[in-house]
Design a protein around this motif. Structure first.
Motif, short mmCIF file in Angstrom:
data_model
loop_
_atom_site.label_atom_id
_atom_site.label_comp_id
_atom_site.label_asym_id
_atom_site.label_seq_id
_atom_site.Cartn_x
_atom_site.Cartn_y
_atom_site.Cartn_z
N GLN A 188 -0.37 -3.05 3.85
CA GLN A 188 0.67 -2.28 3.19
C GLN A 188 1.84 -2.05 4.15
OE1 GLN A 188 -1.28 1.29 1.74
NE2 GLN A 188 -3.12 0.11 1.35
N ARG A 189 2.95 -1.64 3.59
CA ARG A 189 4.20 -1.60 4.36
C ARG A 189 4.14 -0.66 5.55
NH1 ARG A 189 8.53 0.65 0.11
NH2 ARG A 189 9.91 -0.25 1.68
N HIS A 190 3.30 0.39 5.52
CA HIS A 190 3.26 1.35 6.61
C HIS A 190 2.26 0.97 7.70
CE1 HIS A 190 4.51 3.90 3.05
NE2 HIS A 190 5.48 4.14 3.91
N PHE A 388 1.73 11.25 4.17
CA PHE A 388 1.43 10.80 2.81
C PHE A 388 0.89 11.91 1.93
CE2 PHE A 388 0.46 6.73 5.25
CZ PHE A 388 1.69 6.16 4.97
N PRO A 427 7.55 10.24 2.12
CA PRO A 427 6.76 9.00 1.99
C PRO A 427 5.47 9.28 1.24
CG PRO A 427 7.40 9.42 4.28
CD PRO A 427 7.68 10.66 3.52
N ASP A 429 1.62 7.32 -0.09
CA ASP A 429 0.72 6.18 0.09
C ASP A 429 1.16 5.05 -0.85
OD1 ASP A 429 -1.49 4.40 0.03
OD2 ASP A 429 -2.86 6.02 0.55
N ALA A 430 1.16 3.83 -0.34
CA ALA A 430 1.56 2.69 -1.17
C ALA A 430 0.64 2.49 -2.36
CB ALA A 430 1.60 1.42 -0.32
N ASP A 432 -0.36 4.96 -4.27
CA ASP A 432 -0.11 6.01 -5.26
C ASP A 432 0.63 5.41 -6.46
OD1 ASP A 432 0.07 9.27 -5.42
OD2 ASP A 432 1.73 8.30 -6.47
N TRP A 438 7.98 3.22 -5.37
CA TRP A 438 6.87 2.68 -4.58
C TRP A 438 6.88 3.30 -3.19
CZ3 TRP A 438 6.85 -1.95 -1.04
CH2 TRP A 438 5.55 -2.23 -0.60
N SER A 439 5.82 4.00 -2.84
CA SER A 439 5.61 4.66 -1.56
C SER A 439 6.65 5.75 -1.26
CB SER A 439 5.56 3.64 -0.40
OG SER A 439 6.79 3.01 -0.18
N TYR A 440 7.22 6.33 -2.32
CA TYR A 440 8.20 7.41 -2.15
C TYR A 440 8.09 8.34 -3.37
CZ TYR A 440 12.66 9.91 -2.02
OH TYR A 440 13.62 10.89 -2.00
#
Length: 618
Positions: A188-190, A388, A427, A429-430, A432, A438-440
């Motif tokens: 994931q992005r993070h 998150f 932020p 969790d991707a 969610d 997405w992720s925000y």
């Protein structure tokens, strides 16, 4: 007590009666999941499946499926002892003079165990498959849930190195098997692995990757721990600290990476950042919902090394409680002392299973001044992966944060909607699925501490009592359950609790339906003793508080979907945990909840005696 490898830990579990053996043939396609799910939800033992259909290797699952087993795996009497050990290590006071330095020797010994050590020979390389010998289908990789896109490696320890700095990372990222020598890599992005891949892309290089399966339990736990970015502290160093000795590593046979010498299997290979990403998923995730298909990088396996007689380790995630809840609990204890260094007012915190880690945090504090509850919550939002968190509830010191029911009773008594609630953004969790982007998305702070006069609008500094009013001398709120509940379109079940909560299951069929229901119910006389109106989806069991909160927390953007509504002299908080529709501006597909196929459940019921498993765990 530390364990040199996974199999030594399993021998201890066997001796203690906490490992069951199943010798009858069992399918890795859903059947093992159904058995393991029943056991973990009842606090049952781990299981060693000795005959997995289509694989020559046995499979173990559930070995960390209780808090006691996680503590045992780390050589501790209980998980609270982990916080004590960390607190003692970071306590730098009292080291003056020769006597003081001598008193620090046990701590220095602990610190010296942090760096791993290189060995030349390793059990994890006793057997080597290269090139065309590699066939991941020979491993007993599980298809966990009915809608999963394929079999997934669920307990991988994924090792990469920063292409620029050489910094090492090990994380746990699920891997969908897509062929005999290829898997997806769910970065994931993070995640640090994603950052390493992006650096490799800019440098025009492939990223070497090694994936360990097994190793001693301390290493498996360390791969899940959200480590702070401290130079020299990586997952191998944490494992060394936990096991009380330096972690043994060996150089890979086809990659220039150090890998665990005591693992059961090692998958070696690479991810090519120039290559097109591949669709991965769906996957029944730790949220209890499916993560829908998305594009992710591809991991190409160039070699598999293993012990002569390896055991494949697996876990499942899904509707809580699951095995990951106890790993999360260990991380709470591990990082509590460090969090208290930054937030000295923090007494304790807990991430209950219904919040699936990031969705809900309970924190208790020693409150000293007005607004300290908000100060603590915002401080927690700034601590690593706590960024998150979706909902943070702050309570007074002494409220047991691990008592789910008592916390929500305290919230109803102490927190006035609107006055003691605060929405913000950050932020997410991707995974969610309900956030605005997405992720925000939105976050919510609930301040359930006793209020000082400044927080009530007056000038003195006294504390407000146990049963607070709305502020300004209004009538105190008295929680109670009504027996005369209204009907509304789409409501399939509802219940009021005696402590101020109204649970509603709504079969939503049109835009705005949840908002209309909330307004109608808030205006009804039955809302007189209600502080929180929880609107859930039609699949929710309103008689089960945990199921209701799990649904709510997954299905809200906390800024968009939580509102303050008036009822006479009081206010209530409405939580819209119903499914969001495209007509409401929600363009992403809404994922289904994880449910096992009835045919599989029936098969396991019919075969329970064949497995030889005790009836009490059925």
């Amino acid at each position: 007590m530390s364990f040199p490898d996974l199999q030594s830990f399993l021998r201890l579990l066997d001796e203690r009666g906490e490992l069951l053996r199943v010798s009858t043939p069992v399918s890795r396609d859903l059947e093992i999941t159904e058995i393991a799910d029943r056991l973990v939800k009842k606090g049952g033992p781990a299981v060693l499946f000795e005959n997995v259909i289509g694989s020559p290797f046995p499979l173990v699952i559930g070995m960390l499926g209780t808090a006691d087993r996680v503590a045992l795996s780390l050589g501790l009497p209980d998980l609270d002892a982990l916080a004590v050990r960390v607190r003692d290590l970071i306590d730098l006071s009292g080291a003056k003079g020769v006597g003081g330095m001598l008193s620090q020797l046990p701590k220095l010994r602990d610190a010296m165990n942090l760096p791993p050590r290189r060995v030349r020979k390793a059990a994890s390389q006793e057997v080597v498959w290269r090139g065309d010998q590699v066939d991941l289908n020979k491993l007993p990789v599980l298809k966990c849930w009915p809608l999963d896109g394929g079999p997934f490696v669920t307990l991988p320890l994924v090792i990469t190195r920063d292409p620029e700095t050489g910094e090492r990372n090990m994380g746990m990222y699920r891997m969908q098997v897509m062929g005999p020598r290829e898997t997806g890599m769910h970065w994931q992005r993070h995640k640090t692995g994603a950052r390493h891949l992006e650096k490799a892309r800019k440098l025009g290089k492939r990223l070497e990757v090694a994936v360990a399966l097994g190793g001693d339990p301390a290493l498996i736990y360390a791969a899940t721990a959200p480590l702070p970015p401290i130079p020299g502290l990586d997952e191998f160093a944490l494992a060394g600290f936990l096991r009380g000795q330096r972690y043994p590593l060996v150089k890979g046979v086809t990659v220039d990476l150090d890998v665990p010498a005591n693992a059961e299997f090692i998958l070696e290979g690479y991810v090519d950042p120039q290559e097109d990403w591949k669709t991965e998923g769906p996957f029944g995730d730790h949220t209890g919902f499916y993560t829908l298909p998305e594009l992710y990088p591809r991991f190409h396996v160039t070699a598999v090394t293993m012990r002569r007689h390896p055991i494949y380790p697996a876990t499942i995630v899904g509707r809580p409680p699951m095995e990951d809840a106890y790993l999360i609990e260990a991380s709470e204890r591990l990082f509590l002392p460090a969090a208290q260094l930054i937030l000295p007012e923090l007494s304790d915190y807990h991430m209950p299973p219904a919040g699936v880690a990031h969705n809900l945090v309970f924190a208790s504090i020693k409150k000293r001044f007005p607004g300290e509850g908000y100060k603590t919550a915002n401080g927690l939002f700034g601590l690593g992966q706590m960024m998150f968190a979706k909902v943070i509830v702050v309570l007074d010191d002494g409220v047991p944060v691990n008592n789910f029911g008592e916390v929500w009773r305290e919230v109803a008594r102490r927190a006035v909607p609107g006055r003691d609630t605060l929405s913000t953004r950050g932020p997410m969790d991707a995974l969610d699925h309900s956030s605005r982007g997405w992720s925000y998305g939105g976050k919510l702070i609930i301040d359930a501490t006793g209020k000082l006069a400044e927080e009530l609008g007056s000038g003195t500094g006294s504390r407000q009592g146990q049963n607070e009013g709305e502020g300004g001398g209004e009538v105190p709120f008295v929680p109670r359950a009504s027996t005369d509940l209204p009907t509304f379109e789409g409501v399939v079940a509802q219940r009021q609790s005696a402590d101020g909560y109204w649970y509603v299951a709504l079969d939503k069929t049109r835009p705005g339906q949840a908002q209309e229901l909330a307004a109608a119910f808030a205006a009804h006389p039955a809302a007189a003793g209600v502080r929180h109106l929880l609107i859930c989806d039609e699949q929710t069991d309103v008689t089960d508080d945990q199921d209701a909160w799990w649904t709510i927390l997954n299905n809200i953007d906390a800024e968009r979907d939580v509102w303050v509504l008036p009822h006479g002299e009081h206010r209530l908080l409405a939580w819209d945990g119903a499914r969001k529709l495209p007509e409401e501006g929600f363009v992403r597909p809404w994922p289904p909840k994880i449910v096992m196929d009835k045919s599989v459940m029936d098969r396991v019921d019919a075969r329970w005696h064949v497995y030889g498993l005790p009836e009490q765990w059925r």
